[in-house]
Scaffold this active site. Structure first.
Site, PDB file in Angstrom:
ATOM      1  N   GLY A 156       5.603   8.073  -5.455  1.00  0.00           N
ATOM      2  CA  GLY A 156       5.903   9.303  -4.727  1.00  0.00           C
ATOM      3  C   GLY A 156       5.433  10.576  -5.392  1.00  0.00           C
ATOM      4  O   GLY A 156       6.015  11.640  -5.175  1.00  0.00           O
ATOM      5  N   MET A 179       1.880   1.826   2.008  1.00  0.00           N
ATOM      6  CA  MET A 179       0.959   0.697   1.861  1.00  0.00           C
ATOM      7  C   MET A 179       0.764  -0.119   3.137  1.00  0.00           C
ATOM      8  O   MET A 179       0.151  -1.182   3.091  1.00  0.00           O
ATOM      9  CB  MET A 179       1.438  -0.216   0.729  1.00  0.00           C
ATOM     10  CG  MET A 179       1.509   0.481  -0.626  1.00  0.00           C
ATOM     11  SD  MET A 179      -0.030   1.308  -1.063  1.00  0.00           S
ATOM     12  CE  MET A 179      -0.999  -0.114  -1.554  1.00  0.00           C
ATOM     13  N   ARG A 180       1.267   0.372   4.253  1.00  0.00           N
ATOM     14  CA  ARG A 180       1.092  -0.380   5.499  1.00  0.00           C
ATOM     15  C   ARG A 180       0.384   0.473   6.546  1.00  0.00           C
ATOM     16  O   ARG A 180       0.534   1.696   6.563  1.00  0.00           O
ATOM     17  CB  ARG A 180       2.438  -0.813   6.066  1.00  0.00           C
ATOM     18  CG  ARG A 180       3.178  -1.785   5.161  1.00  0.00           C
ATOM     19  CD  ARG A 180       4.525  -2.054   5.771  1.00  0.00           C
ATOM     20  NE  ARG A 180       5.363  -2.796   4.866  1.00  0.00           N
ATOM     21  CZ  ARG A 180       5.817  -4.023   5.115  1.00  0.00           C
ATOM     22  NH1 ARG A 180       5.500  -4.650   6.235  1.00  0.00           N
ATOM     23  NH2 ARG A 180       6.595  -4.621   4.246  1.00  0.00           N
ATOM     24  N   ILE A 181      -0.322  -0.218   7.418  1.00  0.00           N
ATOM     25  CA  ILE A 181      -1.013   0.448   8.511  1.00  0.00           C
ATOM     26  C   ILE A 181       0.014   0.793   9.587  1.00  0.00           C
ATOM     27  O   ILE A 181       0.773  -0.087  10.019  1.00  0.00           O
ATOM     28  CB  ILE A 181      -2.093  -0.491   9.094  1.00  0.00           C
ATOM     29  CG1 ILE A 181      -3.128  -0.806   8.014  1.00  0.00           C
ATOM     30  CG2 ILE A 181      -2.726   0.102  10.335  1.00  0.00           C
ATOM     31  CD1 ILE A 181      -4.031  -1.975   8.354  1.00  0.00           C
ATOM     32  N   ASN A 194      -3.088  11.448   6.036  1.00  0.00           N
ATOM     33  CA  ASN A 194      -3.056  10.533   4.895  1.00  0.00           C
ATOM     34  C   ASN A 194      -3.846  11.148   3.739  1.00  0.00           C
ATOM     35  O   ASN A 194      -4.725  11.975   3.945  1.00  0.00           O
ATOM     36  CB  ASN A 194      -3.674   9.185   5.288  1.00  0.00           C
ATOM     37  CG  ASN A 194      -3.575   8.163   4.179  1.00  0.00           C
ATOM     38  OD1 ASN A 194      -2.568   8.109   3.458  1.00  0.00           O
ATOM     39  ND2 ASN A 194      -4.605   7.348   4.005  1.00  0.00           N
ATOM     40  N   HIS A 199      -6.169   9.782   0.542  1.00  0.00           N
ATOM     41  CA  HIS A 199      -6.814   8.558   0.061  1.00  0.00           C
ATOM     42  C   HIS A 199      -7.614   8.878  -1.206  1.00  0.00           C
ATOM     43  O   HIS A 199      -8.340   9.881  -1.241  1.00  0.00           O
ATOM     44  CB  HIS A 199      -7.728   7.984   1.135  1.00  0.00           C
ATOM     45  CG  HIS A 199      -8.388   6.710   0.713  1.00  0.00           C
ATOM     46  ND1 HIS A 199      -7.723   5.512   0.663  1.00  0.00           N
ATOM     47  CD2 HIS A 199      -9.652   6.464   0.274  1.00  0.00           C
ATOM     48  CE1 HIS A 199      -8.538   4.573   0.217  1.00  0.00           C
ATOM     49  NE2 HIS A 199      -9.711   5.121  -0.027  1.00  0.00           N
ATOM     50  N   VAL A 250      -8.558   1.813   9.458  1.00  0.00           N
ATOM     51  CA  VAL A 250      -8.009   2.123   8.122  1.00  0.00           C
ATOM     52  C   VAL A 250      -8.917   3.104   7.370  1.00  0.00           C
ATOM     53  O   VAL A 250     -10.105   2.842   7.188  1.00  0.00           O
ATOM     54  CB  VAL A 250      -7.852   0.826   7.292  1.00  0.00           C
ATOM     55  CG1 VAL A 250      -7.359   1.153   5.881  1.00  0.00           C
ATOM     56  CG2 VAL A 250      -6.891  -0.116   7.975  1.00  0.00           C
ATOM     57  N   ASP A 251      -8.345   4.234   6.957  1.00  0.00           N
ATOM     58  CA  ASP A 251      -9.066   5.262   6.190  1.00  0.00           C
ATOM     59  C   ASP A 251     -10.336   5.739   6.898  1.00  0.00           C
ATOM     60  O   ASP A 251     -11.341   6.050   6.262  1.00  0.00           O
ATOM     61  CB  ASP A 251      -9.408   4.740   4.772  1.00  0.00           C
ATOM     62  CG  ASP A 251      -8.162   4.355   3.995  1.00  0.00           C
ATOM     63  OD1 ASP A 251      -7.118   4.985   4.185  1.00  0.00           O
ATOM     64  OD2 ASP A 251      -8.235   3.398   3.193  1.00  0.00           O
TER      65      ASP A 251
HETATM   66  C1  GRF Z   1      -2.280   7.829  -4.216  1.00  0.00           C
HETATM   67  O1  GRF Z   1      -3.358   7.577  -5.066  1.00  0.00           O
HETATM   68  C2  GRF Z   1      -2.757   7.981  -2.789  1.00  0.00           C
HETATM   69  O2  GRF Z   1      -4.013   8.562  -2.690  1.00  0.00           O
HETATM   70  C3  GRF Z   1      -2.797   6.556  -2.315  1.00  0.00           C
HETATM   71  O3  GRF Z   1      -1.687   5.943  -2.911  1.00  0.00           O
HETATM   72  C4  GRF Z   1      -1.346   6.624  -4.113  1.00  0.00           C
HETATM   73  C5  GRF Z   1       0.078   7.039  -3.982  1.00  0.00           C
HETATM   74  O4  GRF Z   1       0.582   7.605  -5.140  1.00  0.00           O
HETATM   75  N1  GRF Z   1      -2.822   6.510  -0.867  1.00  0.00           N
HETATM   76  P1  GRF Z   1       1.963   8.348  -5.116  1.00  0.00           P
HETATM   77  O5  GRF Z   1       3.023   7.352  -4.615  1.00  0.00           O
HETATM   78  O6  GRF Z   1       1.859   9.540  -4.210  1.00  0.00           O
HETATM   79  O7  GRF Z   1       2.234   8.741  -6.536  1.00  0.00           O
END
Ligand code: GRF
Length: 214
Positions: free
Chosen positions: A14, A94-96, A111, A113, A148-149
């Site tokens: 987070g 971590m999920r779509i 999002n 990335h 995705v992305d």
């Molecule tokens: C980050 O690198 C973000 O770009 C990716 O997942 C990671 C999340 O990190 N989607 P955090 O939980 O915000 O520290």
């Protein structure tokens, strides 16, 4: 709390949630984090949300590790309605997310990335970029679409890959840039400053001195 009410979805530590909360505290988010939801009850992101006094809820996202089940999507939509959510920010979720949420929040799901998209979509992007031997890596804040992305790019930040870098040190410097650009991207959407030209995001920067930070 001013601006649209944002739900942040996070699965892990987070730190990006932390950057959004910090920007809000400085009056720089143009929005307020009104709800944090995780698919993992033990996610540190939930502790971070609680420490900031925000509603923090864990949901059962279903049996597929990579997708939100239709039932869980329904639960999320109910939570979003209950908390009067207007914008959704994925932050290490971590999920779509599926079509029900994307349809309910058109051009309102973002999002972050850790690559310069469209290169290195998907998991472990920083390591794959390093292994590929790129000279520049970076991060992308984008709108979420079904692919995705793949959604339209709002902001990107580039990071020079150093000869001495490891995948870990590179990921750390990319993360600094994530924390810088993601709050700005959320603010652009919150203030209605983006519009689409085909798949390009056009930013209306009229009077937005703070955008110099991007
Ligand atoms: C980050 O690198 C973000 O770009 C990716 O997942 C990671 C999340 O990190 N989607 P955090 O939980 O915000 O520290």
């Amino acid at each position: 709390m001013a601006g649209p009410r944002v739900a942040v979805l996070a699965s892990g530590r987070g730190s990006n949630l932390g950057a959004l909360l910090a920007a809000e505290a400085r009056g720089m988010l143009g929005a307020s984090v009104a709800l944090v939801v995780s698919d993992r009850a033990e996610a540190p992101a939930l502790d971070r949300a609680r420490a900031a006094g925000r509603p923090a809820i864990a949901i059962d996202a279903g049996s597929s590790p990579s997708r939100v089940s239709p039932e869980a999507e329904g639960r999320l939509l109910a939570l979003f309605a209950e908390h009067r959510i207007e914008l959704v920010a994925l932050a290490g979720f971590m999920r779509i997310v599926g079509p029900a949420i994307l349809d309910a929040f058109p051009e309102r799901v973002l999002n972050i990335h850790p690559s310069l998209l469209p290169a290195f979509r998907g998991l472990d992007a920083q390591r794959r970029a390093w292994e590929h031997g790129v000279r520049f890596a970076g991060c992308t804040a984008h709108l979420v679409t079904a692919g995705v992305d793949e959604g339209p790019i709002i902001l990107q930040a580039a990071v020079l890959v150093l000869r001495t870098d490891t995948p870990e040190s590179l990921a750390e410097r990319i993360l600094v840039e994530e924390h810088r650009i993601y709050p700005i991207a959320v603010r652009l959407v919150a203030e209605g400053r983006i519009r689409m030209e085909k798949r390009r995001v056009v930013i209306d920067d009229a009077g937005a001195d703070w955008l110099a930070l991007a």
